[in-house]
Design a protein around this motif. Structure first.
Motif, short mmCIF file in Angstrom:
data_model
loop_
_atom_site.label_atom_id
_atom_site.label_comp_id
_atom_site.label_asym_id
_atom_site.label_seq_id
_atom_site.Cartn_x
_atom_site.Cartn_y
_atom_site.Cartn_z
N GLU A 235 -9.27 -1.57 4.33
CA GLU A 235 -10.35 -1.99 5.15
C GLU A 235 -11.12 -2.98 4.63
O GLU A 235 -11.95 -3.87 5.36
N TYR B 13 0.67 -1.49 -0.30
CA TYR B 13 0.12 0.03 0.16
C TYR B 13 1.00 1.35 -0.20
O TYR B 13 2.09 1.33 0.13
N SER C 131 0.37 3.77 1.77
CA SER C 131 0.30 4.37 3.22
C SER C 131 -0.23 3.72 4.05
O SER C 131 -0.66 2.14 4.11
N LEU C 132 -0.41 3.68 5.31
CA LEU C 132 -0.97 3.12 6.72
C LEU C 132 -2.07 3.42 6.57
O LEU C 132 -3.28 2.81 7.78
N ARG C 133 -3.18 4.23 6.17
CA ARG C 133 -4.54 4.57 6.25
C ARG C 133 -5.18 3.17 5.60
O ARG C 133 -4.86 2.20 5.20
N ALA C 134 -6.63 3.35 6.64
CA ALA C 134 -7.34 1.82 5.86
C ALA C 134 -8.02 2.49 5.10
O ALA C 134 -7.97 1.14 4.53
N ASP C 135 -7.93 3.41 4.09
CA ASP C 135 -8.34 3.43 2.96
C ASP C 135 -7.21 3.59 2.10
O ASP C 135 -7.56 4.21 1.17
N ALA C 136 -5.71 2.84 1.85
CA ALA C 136 -4.63 3.06 1.41
C ALA C 136 -5.16 2.45 0.45
O ALA C 136 -5.79 1.46 0.11
N ASN C 137 -4.92 2.77 -1.26
CA ASN C 137 -4.65 2.36 -2.80
C ASN C 137 -2.95 1.94 -2.48
O ASN C 137 -2.44 1.58 -1.72
N THR D 55 -8.64 -2.42 -0.41
CA THR D 55 -7.68 -1.50 0.58
C THR D 55 -7.61 -2.52 1.96
O THR D 55 -7.91 -3.30 2.11
#
Length: 349
Positions: free
Chosen positions: A302, A110, A112-118, A300
């Motif tokens: 998530e 991914y 990034s570490l975001r839940a909605d990362a690409n 993602t």
């Protein structure tokens, strides 16, 4: 668990046909800090394996360039994105309690570490994958499925196909009262979409070939559409008030022909180009009817966690078409390319 020093792996040495695949004895990888070593029990095949080997993804501005999923491949590369296995070791600072746990690996890399990362990379393309007896993976990409009733083969079938299908469903905002058209419904992603959309409570119209229609209906489609006849005519008969969401892995001419089939505010989600990557359509149909055309690449973090919850509850049961020993990965890929099967093909190390 005793870990050997070397292992059997199948890797690609260049872009090309199955002759570019080699069986090799290679060192068992050592997990770095923040990683685990997973003993592979089953690894599923995907079209991404074929297209990565062939170099069929192209590059921005150069669609005919030989490239992997996201650019140049660092050869030799062990293929295989979809792994179900058992944690054999953890790197520095890893929790030893993970050892022996049954896991599925999220194969995405991914941005990034975001839940909605690409996803910007893929195991088996941008890092070594599971056509081997062992593979390393980041700890945050391991999902414990020790209690799942699904078999190792069924668990291995989930990451790319079901992850991609769930990503399409979520990005297309599929609701329980929607009418959903699914193309390529007998393939890995298509059949996953049929099962997941049916489980969500929406009405499923599935496009496939005549010889596979019964299997697609058994998987959960409410209505099946024979791609050997006019898809547009059949859809108009089955859904005269329009389609709410299209989950499309085919693209090609169907996009231009099919956009008028969408209801007001409909969503057309594309995650593949089996029918061709160049499309044309009347853009007036897009803006006059508030149509959304959505690109969807995998899932993602998530989405994947949601998929693993589904796996733990065994709410879907992937169809396994065939299994090969990992040493016959070339034959397995050739079988996949013939597209005579319904469900997933897996390898056993």
């Amino acid at each position: 668990m005793t870990i050997p020093r070397t292992m059997t792996a199948v890797r690609i040495t260049a872009h090309g046909g199955t002759e570019a695949m080699e069986i090799a004895q290679v060192p068992v990888p050592t997990p770095s800090a923040g990683e685990a070593l997973v003993q592979v029990r089953s690894v599923a095949l995907n079209n991404t394996d074929l297209w990565t080997r062939e170099g069929s993804y192209g590059l921005p501005g150069d669609p005919d360039a030989s490239a992997g999923w996201r650019g140049a491949i660092d050869f030799p590369r062990i293929q295989g994105a979809d792994v179900a296995g058992v944690v054999a070791a953890v790197g520095r600072d890893g929790d030893p309690a993970l050892i022996g746990r049954r896991v599925v690996i999220d194969p995405a890399i991914y941005d990034s570490l975001r839940a909605d990362a690409n996803p910007v990379g893929l195991m088996g393309s941008e890092r070594d994958g599971g056509y081997a007896q062992y593979v390393t993976a980041p700890l945050e990409r391991l999902h414990d499925v020790t209690g799942s009733e699904l078999s190792d083969d069924q668990l291995a079938a989930l990451p790319t196909a079901y992850g991609t299908a769930l990503g399409m469903i979520e990005r297309g905002q599929v609701r329980a009262d929607d009418v959903v058209l699914i193309t390529g419904a007998s393939g890995g992603v298509g059949l996953a979409a049929v099962q997941l959309v049916r489980a969500r409570g929406a009405r499923v119209l599935a496009v496939s070939s005549g010889s596979k229609l019964a299997d697609v209906r058994e998987a959960g489609a409410h209505d099946v559409i024979d791609r050997g006849r006019s898809v547009v005519d059949q859809v108009q008969d089955l859904a005269p008030h329009g389609i709410d969401v299209v989950l499309d892995v085919v693209a090609g001419d169907l996009v231009g022909e099919g956009i008028p089939l969408l209801a007001e505010g409909g969503r057309w989600v594309i995650a593949g180009a089996l029918g061709g990557h160049e499309v044309s359509f009347d853009v007036r149909r897009l803006y006059l009817h508030n149509i959304q055309l959505i690109g969807s690449s995998m899932h993602t973090p998530e989405h994947f966690e949601l998929l693993m919850d589904i796996a733990r509850r065994s709410e879907v049961r992937p169809v396994i078409a065939d299994a090969f020993p990992v040493e016959r990965a070339g034959a397995a890929q050739e079988e996949l390319s013939r597209r005579n099967h319904v469900g997933k093909i897996v390898l056993h190390p």
